[in-house]
Motif scaffolding. Structure first.
Motif, short mmCIF file in Angstrom:
data_model
loop_
_atom_site.label_atom_id
_atom_site.label_comp_id
_atom_site.label_asym_id
_atom_site.label_seq_id
_atom_site.Cartn_x
_atom_site.Cartn_y
_atom_site.Cartn_z
N SER A 13 1.99 -3.63 -16.18
CA SER A 13 1.89 -2.36 -15.27
C SER A 13 0.47 -2.04 -14.98
CB SER A 13 2.43 -1.35 -16.27
OG SER A 13 1.68 -1.11 -17.45
N PHE A 14 -0.63 -2.83 -15.18
CA PHE A 14 -1.77 -2.55 -14.78
C PHE A 14 -2.00 -3.23 -13.22
CE2 PHE A 14 -6.32 -3.47 -14.29
CZ PHE A 14 -6.97 -2.16 -14.43
N LYS A 15 -1.64 -2.56 -12.24
CA LYS A 15 -1.59 -3.24 -11.09
C LYS A 15 -2.06 -2.45 -9.87
CE LYS A 15 3.42 -2.06 -10.63
NZ LYS A 15 4.65 -2.34 -10.84
N HIS A 16 -2.71 -1.30 -9.89
CA HIS A 16 -2.81 -0.44 -9.08
C HIS A 16 -4.30 -0.06 -8.80
CE1 HIS A 16 0.88 0.73 -7.39
NE2 HIS A 16 1.60 0.76 -8.59
N LEU A 17 -4.86 -0.13 -7.50
CA LEU A 17 -6.18 0.28 -7.23
C LEU A 17 -6.13 1.57 -6.13
CD1 LEU A 17 -8.10 -2.88 -6.03
CD2 LEU A 17 -8.83 -1.22 -7.92
N SER A 18 -6.27 2.64 -6.87
CA SER A 18 -6.46 3.82 -6.06
C SER A 18 -7.67 4.36 -5.34
CB SER A 18 -5.90 5.09 -6.95
OG SER A 18 -6.00 6.31 -6.38
N MET A 19 -7.57 3.79 -4.01
CA MET A 19 -8.98 4.00 -3.33
C MET A 19 -8.60 4.31 -1.97
SD MET A 19 -10.80 0.61 -4.22
CE MET A 19 -10.45 -0.99 -3.58
N GLY A 20 -9.80 5.21 -1.36
CA GLY A 20 -9.23 5.18 0.18
C GLY A 20 -8.84 6.61 0.32
N MET A 21 -9.67 7.38 1.27
CA MET A 21 -9.36 8.87 1.56
C MET A 21 -9.12 9.03 3.02
SD MET A 21 -11.53 10.73 -1.25
CE MET A 21 -11.82 12.20 -0.21
N SER A 22 -8.81 10.08 3.75
CA SER A 22 -8.67 9.96 5.34
C SER A 22 -9.71 9.43 6.01
CB SER A 22 -8.59 11.55 5.82
OG SER A 22 -7.58 12.09 5.21
N VAL A 63 0.79 -1.23 0.00
CA VAL A 63 0.12 -0.08 0.19
C VAL A 63 1.00 1.27 -0.09
CG1 VAL A 63 -1.84 1.41 1.11
CG2 VAL A 63 -1.58 -1.23 1.15
N THR A 64 0.68 2.11 -1.10
CA THR A 64 1.37 3.26 -1.21
C THR A 64 0.61 4.34 -0.68
OG1 THR A 64 2.61 2.68 -3.00
CG2 THR A 64 2.77 4.81 -2.79
N LEU A 65 1.38 5.38 0.27
CA LEU A 65 0.60 6.39 0.78
C LEU A 65 1.00 7.57 -0.15
CD1 LEU A 65 -0.66 8.18 2.87
CD2 LEU A 65 1.36 8.38 4.12
N VAL A 66 -0.35 8.16 -1.08
CA VAL A 66 -0.16 9.50 -1.44
C VAL A 66 -0.49 10.61 -0.77
CG1 VAL A 66 -0.67 10.72 -3.45
CG2 VAL A 66 -0.50 8.09 -3.58
N ALA A 67 0.43 11.38 -0.11
CA ALA A 67 0.03 12.65 0.63
C ALA A 67 -0.43 13.51 -0.28
CB ALA A 67 1.37 13.16 1.26
N VAL A 103 -3.23 4.84 -1.31
CA VAL A 103 -4.40 5.60 -0.67
C VAL A 103 -4.26 7.09 -0.51
CG1 VAL A 103 -5.15 3.79 0.98
CG2 VAL A 103 -3.17 5.14 1.67
N ARG A 104 -5.25 7.93 -0.74
CA ARG A 104 -4.75 9.32 -1.05
C ARG A 104 -5.27 9.83 0.22
NH1 ARG A 104 -8.12 7.44 -5.08
NH2 ARG A 104 -9.83 8.72 -4.02
N ILE A 105 -4.28 10.51 1.02
CA ILE A 105 -4.71 11.11 2.06
C ILE A 105 -4.32 12.27 2.62
CG2 ILE A 105 -4.56 10.53 4.62
CD1 ILE A 105 -4.50 7.75 4.30
N GLY A 106 -5.25 13.39 2.87
CA GLY A 106 -5.01 14.82 2.93
C GLY A 106 -5.03 15.34 4.28
N THR A 107 -6.41 15.40 4.70
CA THR A 107 -6.82 15.96 6.24
C THR A 107 -5.92 15.14 7.22
OG1 THR A 107 -8.77 14.94 5.81
CG2 THR A 107 -8.58 17.21 5.57
N ALA A 108 -6.04 13.87 7.33
CA ALA A 108 -5.38 13.11 8.36
C ALA A 108 -3.96 13.49 8.67
CB ALA A 108 -5.68 11.51 8.21
#
Ligand SMILES: *Cc1c(COP(=O)(O)O)cnc(C)c1O
Length: 262
Positions: free
Chosen positions: A218-227, A32-36, A241-246
């Motif tokens: 290369s099709f291997k990512h599921l970008s889902m989930g926020m704070s 799981v990669t954290l995208v800030a 996961v794309r996390i901002g406010t947390a």
């Protein structure tokens, strides 16, 4: 012990919640990669989180992504020149996570590594044209509207496989995954049932596309989930996961998604 800054502390909290959610789902936290998401961050916080080892940074508006990427690059270059003694920060990878308008593609391309919100053939065609001109192969994700209510952005589930095939056939685009957003009103309430269904549905489409070998390895990512819902997303297979406010606090900027119309 070195006292931790508030951001370092929040980052550690988020990282341990990510790890716990992964382990609970019998997955490795390293999947799981954290995208800030830096929408509400100030420039010092962006530099700090990069120095803390988070290289994946997300913005939802083109102009802000381009500006912040340029600021950060300039800062990093100055540091290389003037502070040869300190450890170099890693290079950031910018993710465009919001809705993208075709007339902004050209301005975005030089600054961006991954574009999450591709949801129409016309947008994909513009990306292909401009990527070819820029001499790059652009990583993109297909945004899926997997919710039960009509949502503004994202391709319908029934049209996703076909659009995915079309994008994957474009030589200057690399289709690296699927992106989705749970309905804004779903929250994590009521056990997050609604959000969880959206994430599960997205994973089904993802698996179907992989079965068809769309996008290749290369099709291997599921970008889902926020704070507010990233643990549910990880339970359903999220790899980004794309996390901002947390991390950075501030008001969630959901309105931007809706306001950026036109
Ligand atoms: C703002 C935004 C996020 C981050 O949301 P938070 O609730 O602040 O974590 C994630 N994805 C998209 C598409 C966004 O616009």
């Amino acid at each position: 012990m070195i006292p931790q800054t508030p951001l370092a502390q929040k980052l550690r909290e988020v990282q341990s919640r990510i790890a716990a959610a992964a382990i609970a789902a019998r997955r490795s936290p390293s999947e799981v990669t954290l995208v800030a998401v830096t929408k509400t961050a100030v420039p010092e916080q962006i530099r700090e989180i990069l120095a803390l080892g988070i290289v994946d940074l997300g913005e939802s508006r083109v102009q802000q992504l381009v500006q912040r990427s340029a600021q950060l690059t300039e800062y990093l270059q100055r540091r290389v020149v003037h502070a040869a003694d300190s450890a170099p920060s890693p290079r950031p990878r910018w993710h465009m996570i919001g809705h993208l308008q075709r007339n902004k593609v050209k301005a975005l391309l030089p600054s961006v590594q991954v574009i999450h919100g591709v949801d129409s053939l016309r947008l994909a065609e513009e990306l292909e044209t401009q990527s070819q001109r820029a001499g790059k192969r652009q990583a993109v994700m297909l945004q899926l509207n997997a919710g039960e209510e009509p949502q503004k952005f994202g391709v319908a589930v029934g049209a996703a496989v076909h659009l995915g095939e079309q994008i994957a056939s474009m030589p200057h685009l690399a289709l690296v995954g699927l992106m989705t957003m749970a309905p804004l009103d779903a929250g994590a309430g009521a056990g997050g049932d609604k959000s969880r269904r959206v994430f599960a549905r997205t994973r089904e489409v993802f698996e179907e596309m992989r079965w068809h070998k769309i996008g290749g390895p290369s099709f291997k990512h599921l970008s889902m989930g926020m704070s507010h819902d990233f643990e549910l997303a990880i339970a359903e297979g999220a790899t980004m996961v794309r996390i901002g406010t947390a991390l950075f606090g501030g008001e969630p900027h959901h309105e931007e998604q809706l306001a950026d119309e036109g």
